[in-house]
Enzyme design. Structure first.
Site, short mmCIF file in Angstrom:
data_model
loop_
_atom_site.label_atom_id
_atom_site.label_comp_id
_atom_site.label_asym_id
_atom_site.label_seq_id
_atom_site.Cartn_x
_atom_site.Cartn_y
_atom_site.Cartn_z
N GLU A 1 0.88 -1.17 0.00
CA GLU A 1 0.00 0.00 0.00
C GLU A 1 0.91 1.21 0.00
OE1 GLU A 1 -1.99 2.86 -0.04
OE2 GLU A 1 -1.78 2.82 2.14
N CYS B 1 -2.38 8.79 2.24
CA CYS B 1 -2.09 8.33 0.89
C CYS B 1 -3.21 8.71 -0.06
CB CYS B 1 -1.84 6.83 0.87
SG CYS B 1 -3.18 5.86 1.58
#
Length: 500
Positions: free
Chosen positions: A284, A318
Site C-alpha cells: 500500500e 495516501c
C-alpha cells in the site's frame, strides 16, 4: 563524582519531571511506563536491548519516550516464537479465532478515546481523526469476526465418474510480516492483523520508528486478551526498530507474506526483495490523487470535500487530494469558496477541541513542504494562499505549516510539480474546458490510487467509471479522494499496486 548507575538514575528523574501532564496522563492511561527507556519488543514477554528510538511530539517538540528496539538476536527469537504461535493458532477453529477477535474488539473499544489521543499526541492528527482511526480497528475486528464463520469452500462437478472436486478454504500461510507507516499508526496494523488472525496466521509487526508508542499501546491491549485466553503472545509480536529490522523481516524466508505500507521508493525495494524469494506481498504505497469538478457539480458538497481531502491529516494521507482540476465555467467561484475555508481554518494543538489542522509529523516533513513550495515559486506558480510556516508564538515549537493552494504556470502531468507526491498540504490547481482533457491529466501521472469526479450528469459518470475514464484503483463520484471503508477493497494501480 557520580557513578554510572547514579547518572542513569538522575537522567530518569529529569525525564519523568520533564514530561508534560498532557502526555503523561495519556501514557499512564494506556499502561505505558513514564520511565527513561521503554522496551519495544514483544513476543510473549517485553524486552528490547537494541538502539534507542525517540518518540517526539510533533506539536511541542518534547521527547515523549525513548524506546529500545530489537537486536538481531531478539528479532530472530521473536520470529521463532511467532512460528510456534502459528502452529498453536492453526489448530484453533476459525470461529474460536473469531471469538478472540471479538474480545480484542471490546478491549480496543474500551480504550478508544485515550488510544485516539495517543495517536494525536505522537503522530499529530487531530483528536477526532485519532479516535476515528482506532474505531477503524474496532470495525475491522467486527468484520473479521463475521468472516471467521464464513470461510466456506465449494463443491465442483467433476468430469470423472464417481469423483467430486472440493475447493477448500486455503490453509493459513504461517507468519505475516506487517510493516506500517507513521500516518496511520494504529489502523493499518488493525486491517492486516484482524483478517490475518481470522485466517489462522501469526503476525509480527514492525511499526514506523517515529510512532513506537502507538504500537506498544496496541500490543499491550492485544496481549492482555491473548494471555487471558491462554494463547501465545507471539500471535501478535512486536519488533520496534529502524531500517535493519525492516530489512530482516522482508528478507526472511520464514515470512511468506509481507504487508508494507509506505513510500513508492521503499515499496519497490520491498517488492523486489520478497519476490526474489517467491514470497507474497501486499503493498500500500503513495497516492497523487486528483479531484475533477464539472460545471454542473454541487459545490456545497464539492468545496468542503476538496478542502478536507487536501488539508485533513495535514495532507499526510495516501488518499489526500493533491491535484484539483476545475472546469473553466466554475473555477473562480470554486476557488473563492475554497479559500474562505482555508482562511477560517483553526490551527493548533491536535488534542484541543475545535482544532482542524495539526502539525506535520516531523521536521524533515516541514523541509519537504518548504522545498516543494520553493519549486512552485521558481517555476512561476501563483500561490493563492499559504506557502510558509506559521509564525505564531504558540506554534513555533511544532511542525506547523500553512496549507497551500497553488496554480502552476504549466499543466504537464510529466513535470515533477504534477507527477511527484508531496506528503504535505499542498494543492495544485489547473483549469480545463473538456472532461476528456481532465481525465487525461488525471491519468497522466505514475500514481493511481484514488480519484474523484464531481458532476450530476450521468453521461459524465458513465465515462468516468468506464474504460475511457479514471485509471485509479479507487474511483469516486461526488465524494472526495480521501478515506476508505473496511467492507470494501482498498488499493491502486500503476505505482500504487496492491492494497488491503
Amino acid at each position: 563524582m557520580l557513578s554510572r548507575k547514579a547518572v542513569v538514575s538522575a537522567r530518569h528523574v529529569r525525564c519523568v519531571r520533564g514530561l508534560s501532564s498532557r502526555a503523561s496522563n495519556i501514557l499512564s492511561a494506556l499502561d505505558i511506563p513514564n520511565s527513561y527507556e521503554i522496551p519495544g519488543v514483544y513476543d510473549g514477554r517485553w524486552k528490547g536491548s537494541g538502539e534507542t528510538l525517540e518518540s517526539v511530539c510533533p506539536t511541542t517538540g518534547e521527547v515523549l519516550a525513548r524506546v529500545r528496539s530489537a537486536t538481531p538476536d531478539e528479532l530472530r527469537e521473536a520470529l521463532e516464537k511467532s512460528k510456534d504461535a502459528h502452529v498453536f493458532l492453526r489448530k484453533m477453529p476459525a470461529p474460536t479465532r473469531g471469538e478472540i477477535l471479538r474480545q480484542i474488539r471490546e478491549a480496543l473499544a474500551a480504550k478508544r478515546d485515550v488510544l485516539g489521543a495517543l495517536v494525536s499526541l505522537e503522530m499529530g492528527k487531530i483528536k477526532t481523526e485519532g479516535i476515528g482511526e482506532v474505531q477503524e480497528f474496532v470495525d475491522i475486528c467486527d468484520y473479521a469476526v463475521g468472516l471467521s464463520r464464513m470461510m466456506n469452500g465449494r463443491v465442483v462437478a467433476s468430469e470423472r465418474p464417481g469423483h467430486t472436486i472440493l475447493e477448500a478454504v486455503p490453509n493459513p500461510l504461517g507468519v505475516v510480516g506487517v510493516l506500517t507507516a507513521f500516518n496511520f499508526p494504529v489502523a493499518v496494523y488493525g486491517w492486516n492483523f484482524s483478517l490475518s488472525l481470522a485466517a489462522g496466521n501469526a503476525n509480527i509487526w514492525k511499526p514506523s520508528p517515529s510512532t513506537p508508542l502507538c504500537s506498544i499501546a496496541v500490543t499491550k491491549i492485544i496481549a492482555q486478551v491473548l494471555e487471558k485466553n491462554g494463547i501465545p503472545g507471539a500471535v501478535s509480536a512486536l519488533v520496534s526498530g529502524g531500517k535493519s529490522v525492516g530489512e530482516a523481516l522482508v528478507e526472511s524466508p520464514d515470512i511468506p507474506l509481507v504487508s508494507f505500507t509506505g513510500s513508492e521508493a521503499v515499496g519497490r525495494v520491498v517488492g523486489k526483495a520478497v519476490q526474489s524469494r517467491f514470497g507474497k506481498t501486499i503493498l500500500e504505497l503513495g497516492g497523487n490523487n486528483a479531484s475533477i469538478v464539472m460545471p454542473d457539480a454541487d459545490l456545497s458538497m464539492a468545496v468542503p470535500a476538496v478542502f478536507f481531502g487536501a488539508v485533513g491529516t495535514a495532507g499526510q494521507r495516501c488518499t489526500s487530494t493533491r491535484r484539483l482540476y476545475l472546469h473553466r465555467d466554475i473555477a473562480p467561484r470554486f476557488l473563492d469558496a475554497l479559500q474562505k475555508f482555508y482562511v477560517s481554518l483553526r490551527v493548533g494543538d491536535p488534542l484541543a477541541q475545535g482544532t482542524l489542522l495539526g502539525p506535520l509529523h516531523t521536521r524533515a516533513a516541514v523541509g519537504i513542504y518548504s522545498e516543494a513550495v520553493q519549486r512552485l515559486r521558481e517555476q512561476g506558480a501563483h500561490i493563492l494562499t499559504g506557502g510558509q510556516k506559521y509564525d505564531q508564538v504558540d506554534l513555533r515549537l511544532g511542525n506547523f505549516v500553512q496549507p497551500t493552494i497553488a496554480i502552476p504556470k504549466h499543466v504537464d502531468p510529466a513535470e515533477a510539480i504534477w507527477s511527484t507526491e508531496t506528503f504535505a498540504p499542498i494543492l495544485n490547481v489547473a483549469i480545463f474546458d473538456e472532461l476528456d482533457q481532465a481525465i487525461a491529466w488525471n491519468n497522466g501521472v505514475p500514481q493511481g490510487l484514488s480519484s474523484s469526479l464531481w458532476t450530476q450528469d450521468m453521461r459524465n459518470i458513465g465515462k468516468w467509471i468506464g474504460s475511457e475514464g479514471s485509471d485509479t484503483g479507487i474511483v469516486n463520484v461526488n465524494v472526495g479522494t480521501s478515506g476508505a471503508e473496511i467492507g470494501a477493497a482498498f488499493g491502486g494501480n500503476k505505482v500504487c499496486p496492491t492494497g488491503l
